[in-house]
Design an enzyme around this catalytic site. Sequence first.
Site, mmCIF file in Angstrom:
data_model
loop_
_atom_site.group_PDB
_atom_site.id
_atom_site.type_symbol
_atom_site.label_atom_id
_atom_site.label_comp_id
_atom_site.label_asym_id
_atom_site.label_seq_id
_atom_site.Cartn_x
_atom_site.Cartn_y
_atom_site.Cartn_z
ATOM 1 N N HIS A 4 75.217 44.835 88.037
ATOM 2 C CA HIS A 4 73.929 44.184 87.803
ATOM 3 C C HIS A 4 72.831 44.595 88.790
ATOM 4 O O HIS A 4 71.743 44.020 88.771
ATOM 5 C CB HIS A 4 74.094 42.659 87.854
ATOM 6 C CG HIS A 4 75.078 42.149 86.850
ATOM 7 N ND1 HIS A 4 76.413 41.977 87.146
ATOM 8 C CD2 HIS A 4 74.927 41.830 85.542
ATOM 9 C CE1 HIS A 4 77.044 41.540 86.065
ATOM 10 N NE2 HIS A 4 76.172 41.450 85.085
ATOM 11 N N GLY A 89 65.013 28.968 98.646
ATOM 12 C CA GLY A 89 64.890 28.383 97.320
ATOM 13 C C GLY A 89 63.994 27.165 97.288
ATOM 14 O O GLY A 89 63.275 26.855 98.241
ATOM 15 N N THR A 90 64.046 26.476 96.165
ATOM 16 C CA THR A 90 63.353 25.197 96.036
ATOM 17 C C THR A 90 64.384 24.122 95.717
ATOM 18 O O THR A 90 65.483 24.417 95.236
ATOM 19 C CB THR A 90 62.279 25.223 94.923
ATOM 20 O OG1 THR A 90 62.912 25.490 93.667
ATOM 21 C CG2 THR A 90 61.234 26.274 95.205
ATOM 22 N N GLU A 179 69.572 21.228 94.398
ATOM 23 C CA GLU A 179 69.254 22.587 93.970
ATOM 24 C C GLU A 179 70.464 23.110 93.195
ATOM 25 O O GLU A 179 71.294 22.316 92.775
ATOM 26 C CB GLU A 179 68.845 23.455 95.173
ATOM 27 C CG GLU A 179 69.820 23.492 96.321
ATOM 28 C CD GLU A 179 70.916 24.510 96.118
ATOM 29 O OE1 GLU A 179 72.081 24.066 95.944
ATOM 30 O OE2 GLU A 179 70.652 25.715 96.151
ATOM 31 N N MET A 180 70.574 24.414 92.998
ATOM 32 C CA MET A 180 71.606 24.872 92.060
ATOM 33 C C MET A 180 72.423 26.090 92.501
ATOM 34 O O MET A 180 73.138 26.657 91.684
ATOM 35 C CB MET A 180 70.953 25.156 90.684
ATOM 36 C CG MET A 180 70.284 23.943 90.069
ATOM 37 S SD MET A 180 69.465 24.267 88.495
ATOM 38 C CE MET A 180 70.869 24.547 87.434
ATOM 39 N N GLU A 181 72.339 26.496 93.777
ATOM 40 C CA GLU A 181 73.050 27.730 94.172
ATOM 41 C C GLU A 181 73.786 27.693 95.509
ATOM 42 O O GLU A 181 74.709 28.492 95.724
ATOM 43 C CB GLU A 181 72.069 28.926 94.219
ATOM 44 C CG GLU A 181 71.487 29.358 92.891
ATOM 45 C CD GLU A 181 70.258 28.550 92.494
ATOM 46 O OE1 GLU A 181 69.697 27.860 93.381
ATOM 47 O OE2 GLU A 181 69.877 28.570 91.314
ATOM 48 N N SER A 203 60.191 21.186 96.141
ATOM 49 C CA SER A 203 59.176 21.519 95.133
ATOM 50 C C SER A 203 58.783 20.305 94.304
ATOM 51 O O SER A 203 57.731 20.287 93.680
ATOM 52 C CB SER A 203 59.689 22.620 94.217
ATOM 53 O OG SER A 203 60.894 22.201 93.599
ATOM 54 N N ASP A 204 59.649 19.282 94.289
ATOM 55 C CA ASP A 204 59.341 18.097 93.492
ATOM 56 C C ASP A 204 60.154 16.918 94.023
ATOM 57 O O ASP A 204 61.158 17.112 94.712
ATOM 58 C CB ASP A 204 59.656 18.326 92.008
ATOM 59 C CG ASP A 204 61.090 18.758 91.799
ATOM 60 O OD1 ASP A 204 61.360 19.959 91.964
ATOM 61 O OD2 ASP A 204 61.935 17.900 91.505
HETATM 62 O O1 LIG Z 1 63.514 28.015 93.171
HETATM 63 P P1 LIG Z 1 64.957 28.463 93.088
HETATM 64 O O2 LIG Z 1 65.349 29.308 94.239
HETATM 65 O O3 LIG Z 1 65.286 29.129 91.773
HETATM 66 O O4 LIG Z 1 65.855 27.116 93.194
HETATM 67 C C1 LIG Z 1 65.804 25.997 92.342
HETATM 68 O O5 LIG Z 1 64.953 26.143 91.219
HETATM 69 C C2 LIG Z 1 65.717 26.398 90.030
HETATM 70 C C3 LIG Z 1 65.479 25.278 89.043
HETATM 71 O O6 LIG Z 1 64.137 25.177 88.732
HETATM 72 C C4 LIG Z 1 67.170 26.470 90.476
HETATM 73 O O7 LIG Z 1 67.520 27.819 90.687
HETATM 74 C C5 LIG Z 1 67.159 25.677 91.750
HETATM 75 O O8 LIG Z 1 68.197 25.926 92.648
HETATM 76 O O1 LIG Z 2 67.596 22.110 90.992
HETATM 77 C C1 LIG Z 2 66.478 21.658 91.223
HETATM 78 C C2 LIG Z 2 65.488 22.402 91.887
HETATM 79 C C3 LIG Z 2 64.262 21.874 92.104
HETATM 80 N N1 LIG Z 2 64.007 20.624 91.682
HETATM 81 C C4 LIG Z 2 64.939 19.896 91.044
HETATM 82 O O2 LIG Z 2 64.668 18.758 90.676
HETATM 83 N N2 LIG Z 2 66.156 20.426 90.832
#
Ligand SMILES: O=P(O)(O)O[C@H]1O[C@H](CO)[C@@H](O)[C@H]1O
Ligand SMILES: O=c1cc[nH]c(=O)[nH]1
Length: 236
Positions: A4, A89-90, A179-181, A203-204
Amino acid sequence: MSVHIGAKKGEIADKILLPGDPLRAKYIAETFLEDPKCYNEVRGMLGYTGTYKGHKISVQGTGMGMPSAAIYANELIREYDVKKLMRVGTCGAIRKDVHVRDLVLAQAAATNSAIIRKDFPNFDFPQIADFNLLTTAYDIAKEKGFNIHVGNVLSNDTFYSDDNSDVFKLGEYGVLGVEMEAAVLYYLAAKYNVQALALMTVSDHMITGEETTSEERQTTFNDMMIVGLETLIKED
Ligand SMILES: O=P(O)(O)O[C@H]1O[C@H](CO)[C@@H](O)[C@H]1O
Ligand SMILES: O=c1cc[nH]c(=O)[nH]1
């Protein structure tokens, strides 16, 4: 090249910033790196290498969620010998004492994903940050006067959910944001004996509803980029 990533061996630095958004990778490369060269456009998941204060640094988008981030982390570590991985990240805040635009350093990352449990069905593997990167990043952020929190985050498997009550319960237990990672990044760093840290900008706010714009998420949050870059070059 790996499956990738379209870079040749040697085109990626051993220190890398990992934003989820590939356009944030472009912004970081064009704003902070000298002489940035794009080494990856496969699937639009942009990756660049340049120099920062004379140090070779790369920045690679990872996409959203642990399956995507794990693909890039695996290939960067196993095929390109990357040794220091720093997510920039956010996250969403789930506590009232954590505010939009604050920084969150993930000391550890809980997850509801099965991506790690699949390898260790009998244990809850502890996904923790590299201690040296963590303390370096914290010291740099404090020295610069940035608002920073250190603690647990949740690496969530879903962005949209019908019921977030368990997420808010984690907030009551001190978890700072969602977040997600980060969890899979910490897991792979442990597996391959490399260093990883996840730094997020809020971010929120999942309680108050306050949020930033998608343009702001893509092209600002410079405090986080500075902490990430200064941390990566500090231990050379
Ligand atoms: O802004 P990034 O780095 O993508 O991180 C956050 O934003 C995404 C979701 O909007 C998810 O990947 C989460 O982990
Ligand atoms: O995973 C995420 C990332 C940013 N904001 C959220 O609410 N969830």
